[in-house]
Design an enzyme around this catalytic site. Structure first.
Site, PDB file in Angstrom:
ATOM      1  N   CYS A 139       0.816  -1.236   0.032  1.00  0.00           N
ATOM      2  CA  CYS A 139      -0.048   0.106   0.081  1.00  0.00           C
ATOM      3  C   CYS A 139       0.871   1.300   0.090  1.00  0.00           C
ATOM      4  CB  CYS A 139      -0.868   0.096   1.322  1.00  0.00           C
ATOM      5  SG  CYS A 139      -1.947   1.432   1.058  1.00  0.00           S
ATOM      6  N   CYS A 142      -0.320   4.117   2.280  1.00  0.00           N
ATOM      7  CA  CYS A 142      -0.179   3.736   3.599  1.00  0.00           C
ATOM      8  C   CYS A 142       0.999   4.086   4.084  1.00  0.00           C
ATOM      9  CB  CYS A 142      -0.456   2.558   3.983  1.00  0.00           C
ATOM     10  SG  CYS A 142      -1.790   1.792   3.413  1.00  0.00           S
ATOM     11  N   ASP A 143       2.161   3.748   3.181  1.00  0.00           N
ATOM     12  CA  ASP A 143       3.518   3.580   3.573  1.00  0.00           C
ATOM     13  C   ASP A 143       4.691   4.300   2.750  1.00  0.00           C
ATOM     14  OD1 ASP A 143       2.677   1.866   5.776  1.00  0.00           O
ATOM     15  OD2 ASP A 143       2.775   0.204   4.307  1.00  0.00           O
TER      16      ASP A 143
END
Ligand code: NDP
Length: 316
Positions: A139, A142-143
Protein backbone atom coordinates in the site's frame (compact mmCIF):
# COMPACT_ATOMS: atom_id res chain seq x y z
CA UNK A 1 -26.21 -30.80 16.39
CA UNK A 2 -24.93 -27.22 16.42
CA UNK A 3 -26.05 -24.76 19.03
CA UNK A 4 -28.48 -22.14 17.63
CA UNK A 5 -28.12 -18.56 18.78
CA UNK A 6 -30.61 -15.89 17.69
CA UNK A 7 -29.30 -12.32 17.57
CA UNK A 8 -30.16 -8.93 16.15
CA UNK A 9 -26.88 -8.12 14.48
CA UNK A 10 -23.90 -10.16 13.33
CA UNK A 11 -20.74 -8.42 12.18
CA UNK A 12 -18.31 -10.50 10.15
CA UNK A 13 -14.75 -9.19 10.20
CA UNK A 14 -12.64 -7.01 12.47
CA UNK A 15 -10.90 -4.26 10.52
CA UNK A 16 -11.83 -0.59 10.92
CA UNK A 17 -15.13 -1.28 9.10
CA UNK A 18 -16.20 -4.10 11.43
CA UNK A 19 -15.21 -2.39 14.67
CA UNK A 20 -16.83 0.90 13.66
CA UNK A 21 -20.02 -0.95 12.76
CA UNK A 22 -19.82 -2.64 16.18
CA UNK A 23 -19.41 0.66 18.07
CA UNK A 24 -22.48 2.13 16.36
CA UNK A 25 -24.59 -1.04 16.57
CA UNK A 26 -23.73 -1.57 20.25
CA UNK A 27 -24.56 2.02 21.15
CA UNK A 28 -27.90 1.53 19.34
CA UNK A 29 -28.55 -1.45 21.65
CA UNK A 30 -28.46 -4.02 18.89
CA UNK A 31 -26.19 -6.27 21.03
CA UNK A 32 -23.89 -7.07 18.12
CA UNK A 33 -21.80 -10.21 17.92
CA UNK A 34 -18.57 -9.75 15.98
CA UNK A 35 -16.47 -12.60 14.60
CA UNK A 36 -12.94 -11.38 14.07
CA UNK A 37 -12.13 -13.58 11.09
CA UNK A 38 -8.90 -15.20 9.98
CA UNK A 39 -6.77 -12.06 10.52
CA UNK A 40 -8.02 -10.29 13.66
CA UNK A 41 -7.62 -6.56 13.08
CA UNK A 42 -7.51 -6.99 9.31
CA UNK A 43 -4.99 -5.63 6.83
CA UNK A 44 -3.90 -2.76 9.09
CA UNK A 45 -2.16 -5.22 11.35
CA UNK A 46 0.44 -5.65 8.58
CA UNK A 47 1.16 -1.90 8.48
CA UNK A 48 3.61 -0.11 10.71
CA UNK A 49 2.72 3.48 11.34
CA UNK A 50 -0.69 4.90 10.39
CA UNK A 51 -0.28 8.64 9.95
CA UNK A 52 -3.33 9.49 7.87
CA UNK A 53 -6.17 8.46 10.19
CA UNK A 54 -7.67 11.69 11.55
CA UNK A 55 -7.38 12.11 15.28
CA UNK A 56 -3.92 10.61 15.74
CA UNK A 57 -1.75 13.71 15.47
CA UNK A 58 1.41 11.74 16.24
CA UNK A 59 0.44 8.65 14.24
CA UNK A 60 -0.34 5.20 15.61
CA UNK A 61 0.78 1.73 14.64
CA UNK A 62 -1.75 -0.42 12.77
CA UNK A 63 -1.90 -3.10 15.51
CA UNK A 64 -2.25 -0.48 18.28
CA UNK A 65 -5.10 1.21 16.42
CA UNK A 66 -6.91 -2.11 16.10
CA UNK A 67 -6.46 -2.81 19.85
CA UNK A 68 -8.01 0.60 20.55
CA UNK A 69 -10.90 -0.03 18.16
CA UNK A 70 -11.57 -3.43 19.70
CA UNK A 71 -11.53 -1.93 23.20
CA UNK A 72 -13.94 0.80 22.07
CA UNK A 73 -16.32 -1.80 20.61
CA UNK A 74 -16.15 -3.86 23.81
CA UNK A 75 -16.74 -0.80 25.97
CA UNK A 76 -20.31 -0.77 24.65
CA UNK A 77 -20.65 -4.54 25.14
CA UNK A 78 -20.00 -5.85 21.66
CA UNK A 79 -19.53 -9.60 21.93
CA UNK A 80 -16.16 -9.91 20.13
CA UNK A 81 -15.30 -13.50 19.28
CA UNK A 82 -12.10 -15.05 18.04
CA UNK A 83 -13.11 -17.23 15.09
CA UNK A 84 -14.65 -17.00 11.67
CA UNK A 85 -17.84 -17.67 9.74
CA UNK A 86 -17.54 -20.67 7.48
CA UNK A 87 -20.93 -20.75 5.72
CA UNK A 88 -24.03 -18.61 5.27
CA UNK A 89 -27.61 -19.10 4.11
CA UNK A 90 -29.23 -15.80 3.17
CA UNK A 91 -32.29 -17.35 1.49
CA UNK A 92 -34.77 -16.51 4.25
CA UNK A 93 -35.87 -13.61 6.39
CA UNK A 94 -33.51 -14.78 9.14
CA UNK A 95 -29.91 -14.92 7.99
CA UNK A 96 -28.23 -18.16 9.00
CA UNK A 97 -24.49 -18.20 9.55
CA UNK A 98 -22.26 -20.99 10.80
CA UNK A 99 -19.11 -20.28 12.78
CA UNK A 100 -16.00 -22.39 13.23
CA UNK A 101 -16.74 -22.63 16.98
CA UNK A 102 -19.74 -24.83 16.16
CA UNK A 103 -22.41 -22.15 16.63
CA UNK A 104 -25.29 -21.69 14.19
CA UNK A 105 -26.24 -18.04 14.33
CA UNK A 106 -29.62 -16.73 13.24
CA UNK A 107 -29.18 -13.01 12.68
CA UNK A 108 -31.83 -10.46 11.78
CA UNK A 109 -29.13 -8.26 10.28
CA UNK A 110 -25.64 -9.04 9.04
CA UNK A 111 -22.89 -6.50 8.38
CA UNK A 112 -20.17 -7.95 6.18
CA UNK A 113 -16.75 -6.39 6.77
CA UNK A 114 -14.52 -9.23 5.66
CA UNK A 115 -12.17 -6.94 3.73
CA UNK A 116 -9.78 -7.92 1.02
CA UNK A 117 -6.35 -9.45 0.98
CA UNK A 118 -3.48 -7.93 -0.96
CA UNK A 119 -1.83 -10.39 -3.30
CA UNK A 120 1.91 -10.89 -2.90
CA UNK A 121 4.48 -12.55 -5.13
CA UNK A 122 5.02 -15.27 -2.56
CA UNK A 123 8.84 -15.08 -2.53
CA UNK A 124 10.41 -16.13 0.75
CA UNK A 125 12.50 -12.93 0.94
CA UNK A 126 9.42 -10.76 0.25
CA UNK A 127 7.45 -12.42 3.04
CA UNK A 128 10.41 -12.17 5.45
CA UNK A 129 10.75 -8.39 5.09
CA UNK A 130 6.98 -7.94 5.04
CA UNK A 131 6.68 -9.66 8.42
CA UNK A 132 9.63 -7.70 9.82
CA UNK A 133 8.13 -4.39 8.64
CA UNK A 134 11.47 -3.85 6.96
CA UNK A 135 10.53 -2.31 3.64
CA UNK A 136 7.91 -4.47 1.85
CA UNK A 137 4.42 -3.05 1.47
CA UNK A 138 1.27 -3.54 -0.59
CA UNK A 139 0.00 0.00 0.00
CA UNK A 140 1.86 3.05 -1.28
CA UNK A 141 -0.68 5.49 0.13
CA UNK A 142 -0.23 3.93 3.59
CA UNK A 143 3.54 3.49 3.61
CA UNK A 144 5.02 5.61 0.81
CA UNK A 145 5.69 8.54 3.11
CA UNK A 146 8.33 6.51 4.99
CA UNK A 147 10.39 6.35 1.81
CA UNK A 148 10.41 10.04 0.93
CA UNK A 149 13.70 11.10 -0.58
CA UNK A 150 14.61 7.45 -1.22
CA UNK A 151 14.48 4.97 -4.11
CA UNK A 152 11.66 2.47 -4.36
CA UNK A 153 10.61 -0.40 -6.62
CA UNK A 154 7.03 -1.33 -7.43
CA UNK A 155 5.75 -4.53 -9.07
CA UNK A 156 2.60 -4.58 -11.19
CA UNK A 157 1.13 -3.14 -14.35
CA UNK A 158 -2.53 -2.55 -13.57
CA UNK A 159 -4.32 0.66 -12.62
CA UNK A 160 -3.35 0.20 -8.96
CA UNK A 161 0.34 -0.15 -9.76
CA UNK A 162 0.24 2.93 -12.01
CA UNK A 163 -1.64 4.97 -9.44
CA UNK A 164 0.73 3.90 -6.66
CA UNK A 165 3.86 4.43 -8.78
CA UNK A 166 2.66 7.94 -9.55
CA UNK A 167 1.96 8.56 -5.87
CA UNK A 168 5.45 7.32 -4.93
CA UNK A 169 7.09 9.43 -7.66
CA UNK A 170 6.05 12.56 -5.78
CA UNK A 171 7.81 11.39 -2.61
CA UNK A 172 10.74 9.35 -3.84
CA UNK A 173 13.81 10.32 -5.82
CA UNK A 174 13.29 7.38 -8.14
CA UNK A 175 10.64 4.70 -8.69
CA UNK A 176 11.41 1.60 -10.73
CA UNK A 177 8.36 -0.21 -12.01
CA UNK A 178 8.63 -3.91 -12.79
CA UNK A 179 6.23 -5.11 -15.49
CA UNK A 180 6.29 -8.84 -16.22
CA UNK A 181 4.97 -8.62 -19.79
CA UNK A 182 5.89 -6.20 -22.57
CA UNK A 183 2.76 -4.12 -21.97
CA UNK A 184 0.61 -2.61 -19.25
CA UNK A 185 -2.74 -3.99 -18.15
CA UNK A 186 -3.72 -0.54 -16.89
CA UNK A 187 -6.01 1.84 -18.76
CA UNK A 188 -4.20 3.93 -21.37
CA UNK A 189 -4.50 7.16 -19.45
CA UNK A 190 -2.94 5.67 -16.30
CA UNK A 191 -0.13 4.00 -18.25
CA UNK A 192 0.59 7.23 -20.13
CA UNK A 193 0.78 9.18 -16.89
CA UNK A 194 3.41 6.78 -15.56
CA UNK A 195 5.34 6.81 -18.83
CA UNK A 196 5.35 10.60 -18.77
CA UNK A 197 6.74 10.88 -15.22
CA UNK A 198 10.42 11.69 -15.25
CA UNK A 199 11.53 9.82 -12.14
CA UNK A 200 9.66 6.59 -12.94
CA UNK A 201 11.68 4.01 -14.85
CA UNK A 202 9.66 1.17 -16.36
CA UNK A 203 11.34 -2.19 -16.89
CA UNK A 204 9.25 -4.44 -19.14
CA UNK A 205 9.58 -8.23 -19.25
CA UNK A 206 11.04 -8.06 -15.80
CA UNK A 207 10.32 -10.36 -12.88
CA UNK A 208 11.47 -10.27 -9.27
CA UNK A 209 13.83 -13.02 -8.21
CA UNK A 210 14.66 -11.92 -4.68
CA UNK A 211 14.21 -9.02 -2.31
CA UNK A 212 17.65 -8.17 -0.95
CA UNK A 213 18.59 -6.77 2.45
CA UNK A 214 20.66 -7.11 5.58
CA UNK A 215 18.20 -9.41 7.31
CA UNK A 216 16.35 -6.46 8.90
CA UNK A 217 15.63 -3.92 6.16
CA UNK A 218 15.43 -3.97 2.38
CA UNK A 219 18.40 -2.67 0.38
CA UNK A 220 17.50 -3.74 -3.14
CA UNK A 221 15.92 -6.28 -5.42
CA UNK A 222 17.35 -8.78 -7.87
CA UNK A 223 15.37 -8.98 -11.10
CA UNK A 224 15.43 -11.08 -14.20
CA UNK A 225 14.59 -10.10 -17.76
CA UNK A 226 12.42 -12.97 -19.02
CA UNK A 227 13.31 -12.19 -22.67
CA UNK A 228 17.10 -11.91 -22.41
CA UNK A 229 17.69 -13.91 -19.24
CA UNK A 230 19.80 -11.04 -17.84
CA UNK A 231 19.88 -10.60 -14.08
CA UNK A 232 20.39 -7.21 -12.45
CA UNK A 233 20.22 -5.70 -8.98
CA UNK A 234 18.29 -2.49 -8.31
CA UNK A 235 19.02 -0.57 -5.11
CA UNK A 236 15.92 0.48 -3.12
CA UNK A 237 14.75 0.83 0.45
CA UNK A 238 11.08 0.20 -0.27
CA UNK A 239 9.61 -2.67 -2.27
CA UNK A 240 5.95 -2.21 -3.16
CA UNK A 241 3.71 -4.95 -4.48
CA UNK A 242 0.64 -3.81 -6.45
CA UNK A 243 -0.54 -6.93 -8.24
CA UNK A 244 -4.16 -6.82 -7.13
CA UNK A 245 -6.36 -7.63 -4.17
CA UNK A 246 -8.75 -10.46 -3.53
CA UNK A 247 -11.93 -9.53 -1.67
CA UNK A 248 -12.81 -12.07 1.03
CA UNK A 249 -16.29 -12.77 -0.27
CA UNK A 250 -16.26 -16.41 -1.44
CA UNK A 251 -18.74 -17.65 1.19
CA UNK A 252 -21.35 -15.08 0.09
CA UNK A 253 -21.22 -15.77 -3.64
CA UNK A 254 -24.37 -17.94 -3.75
CA UNK A 255 -26.51 -15.13 -2.32
CA UNK A 256 -24.98 -11.72 -2.97
CA UNK A 257 -24.39 -9.90 -6.23
CA UNK A 258 -20.64 -9.68 -6.80
CA UNK A 259 -18.77 -7.92 -9.58
CA UNK A 260 -16.48 -9.80 -11.94
CA UNK A 261 -13.56 -9.61 -9.49
CA UNK A 262 -15.56 -10.71 -6.46
CA UNK A 263 -16.34 -7.36 -4.79
CA UNK A 264 -19.83 -7.15 -3.27
CA UNK A 265 -22.07 -4.80 -5.24
CA UNK A 266 -24.09 -2.17 -3.44
CA UNK A 267 -27.78 -2.56 -4.26
CA UNK A 268 -28.33 1.14 -3.77
CA UNK A 269 -25.37 3.49 -4.23
CA UNK A 270 -24.85 5.79 -1.26
CA UNK A 271 -26.03 3.12 1.20
CA UNK A 272 -24.49 -0.08 2.57
CA UNK A 273 -27.35 -2.26 1.28
CA UNK A 274 -26.69 -5.47 -0.64
CA UNK A 275 -29.26 -7.26 -2.78
CA UNK A 276 -30.41 -9.24 0.29
CA UNK A 277 -32.60 -7.21 2.68
CA UNK A 278 -31.00 -7.07 6.13
CA UNK A 279 -27.50 -7.83 4.81
CA UNK A 280 -25.14 -4.86 4.58
CA UNK A 281 -21.55 -4.46 3.49
CA UNK A 282 -18.81 -2.14 4.70
CA UNK A 283 -15.13 -1.64 3.93
CA UNK A 284 -12.88 -3.25 1.36
CA UNK A 285 -15.19 -6.21 0.63
CA UNK A 286 -17.10 -3.73 -1.55
CA UNK A 287 -14.38 -1.15 -2.26
CA UNK A 288 -11.69 -1.55 -4.87
CA UNK A 289 -11.16 2.17 -5.31
CA UNK A 290 -10.37 3.86 -1.99
CA UNK A 291 -9.32 1.01 0.35
CA UNK A 292 -8.40 3.29 3.25
CA UNK A 293 -8.94 2.75 6.98
CA UNK A 294 -10.95 5.95 7.19
CA UNK A 295 -13.27 5.05 4.29
CA UNK A 296 -13.73 1.56 5.75
CA UNK A 297 -14.63 3.08 9.11
CA UNK A 298 -17.08 5.44 7.39
CA UNK A 299 -18.88 2.65 5.59
CA UNK A 300 -18.88 0.60 8.83
CA UNK A 301 -20.86 3.41 10.41
CA UNK A 302 -23.23 3.39 7.43
CA UNK A 303 -23.70 -0.39 7.79
CA UNK A 304 -24.74 -0.09 11.43
CA UNK A 305 -27.10 2.84 10.78
CA UNK A 306 -28.71 1.03 7.84
CA UNK A 307 -29.08 -2.14 9.96
CA UNK A 308 -30.66 -0.12 12.77
CA UNK A 309 -33.15 1.48 10.36
CA UNK A 310 -33.95 -1.90 8.83
CA UNK A 311 -34.80 -3.29 12.28
CA UNK A 312 -36.80 -0.18 13.18
CA UNK A 313 -38.86 -0.51 9.98
CA UNK A 314 -39.67 -4.08 11.01
CA UNK A 315 -40.84 -2.80 14.38
CA UNK A 316 -37.86 -4.13 16.39
P1 NDP B 1 -5.24 -5.85 -11.90
O1 NDP B 1 -5.69 -7.28 -11.74
O2 NDP B 1 -5.92 -4.99 -12.87
O3 NDP B 1 -3.69 -5.85 -12.28
C1 NDP B 1 -2.76 -6.65 -11.64
C2 NDP B 1 -1.42 -6.45 -12.29
O4 NDP B 1 -0.45 -7.18 -11.54
C3 NDP B 1 -1.36 -6.93 -13.72
O5 NDP B 1 -0.64 -6.05 -14.51
C4 NDP B 1 -0.61 -8.26 -13.60
O6 NDP B 1 0.21 -8.58 -14.70
C5 NDP B 1 0.29 -7.99 -12.42
N1 NDP B 1 0.65 -9.22 -11.74
C6 NDP B 1 -0.18 -10.17 -11.23
N2 NDP B 1 0.54 -11.16 -10.66
C7 NDP B 1 1.85 -10.82 -10.85
C8 NDP B 1 3.07 -11.44 -10.50
N3 NDP B 1 3.09 -12.61 -9.84
N4 NDP B 1 4.22 -10.83 -10.85
C9 NDP B 1 4.21 -9.65 -11.51
N5 NDP B 1 3.09 -9.01 -11.87
C10 NDP B 1 1.92 -9.60 -11.54
O7 NDP B 1 -5.27 -5.25 -10.40
P2 NDP B 1 -5.37 -3.73 -9.91
O8 NDP B 1 -5.29 -3.80 -8.44
O9 NDP B 1 -4.38 -2.90 -10.61
O10 NDP B 1 -6.82 -3.26 -10.34
C11 NDP B 1 -7.98 -3.98 -9.89
C12 NDP B 1 -9.22 -3.30 -10.46
O11 NDP B 1 -9.39 -2.02 -9.86
C13 NDP B 1 -9.13 -3.04 -11.97
O12 NDP B 1 -10.41 -3.21 -12.51
C14 NDP B 1 -8.70 -1.59 -12.05
O13 NDP B 1 -9.08 -0.99 -13.26
C15 NDP B 1 -9.41 -0.99 -10.85
N6 NDP B 1 -8.72 0.20 -10.36
C16 NDP B 1 -9.08 1.42 -10.82
C17 NDP B 1 -8.45 2.56 -10.42
C18 NDP B 1 -8.89 3.85 -10.94
O14 NDP B 1 -9.66 3.87 -11.88
N7 NDP B 1 -8.45 4.94 -10.37
C19 NDP B 1 -7.33 2.52 -9.46
C20 NDP B 1 -7.01 1.18 -9.05
C21 NDP B 1 -7.67 0.08 -9.50
P3 NDP B 1 -0.40 -9.03 -16.11
O15 NDP B 1 -0.91 -7.78 -16.74
O16 NDP B 1 0.80 -9.59 -16.79
O17 NDP B 1 -1.45 -10.03 -15.80
Amino acid sequence: MSEIETIKCLIIGSGPAGYTAAIYAARAEMAPVLYQGMQPGGQLTTTNEVENFPGYADGVTGPEMMIQLEAQAKRFDTDVRFGFITKVDFSGDIHKCWADDGKEIHAETVIISTGASAKYLGLESEQKYLKLGGGVSACAVCDGFFYRGQETVIVGAGDSACEEAHYLSKLCTKVTMLVRRDEFRASKIMAERVKGTENIEILFNTETEEVLGDGQVVSGVRVNNNKTGDTTEIPCTGFFVAIGHKPNTDIFSDYLNLDETGYIKYEQPGTSKTNVPGVFVAGDAADKTYRQAITAAGTGCMGALDAERYLAAKGH
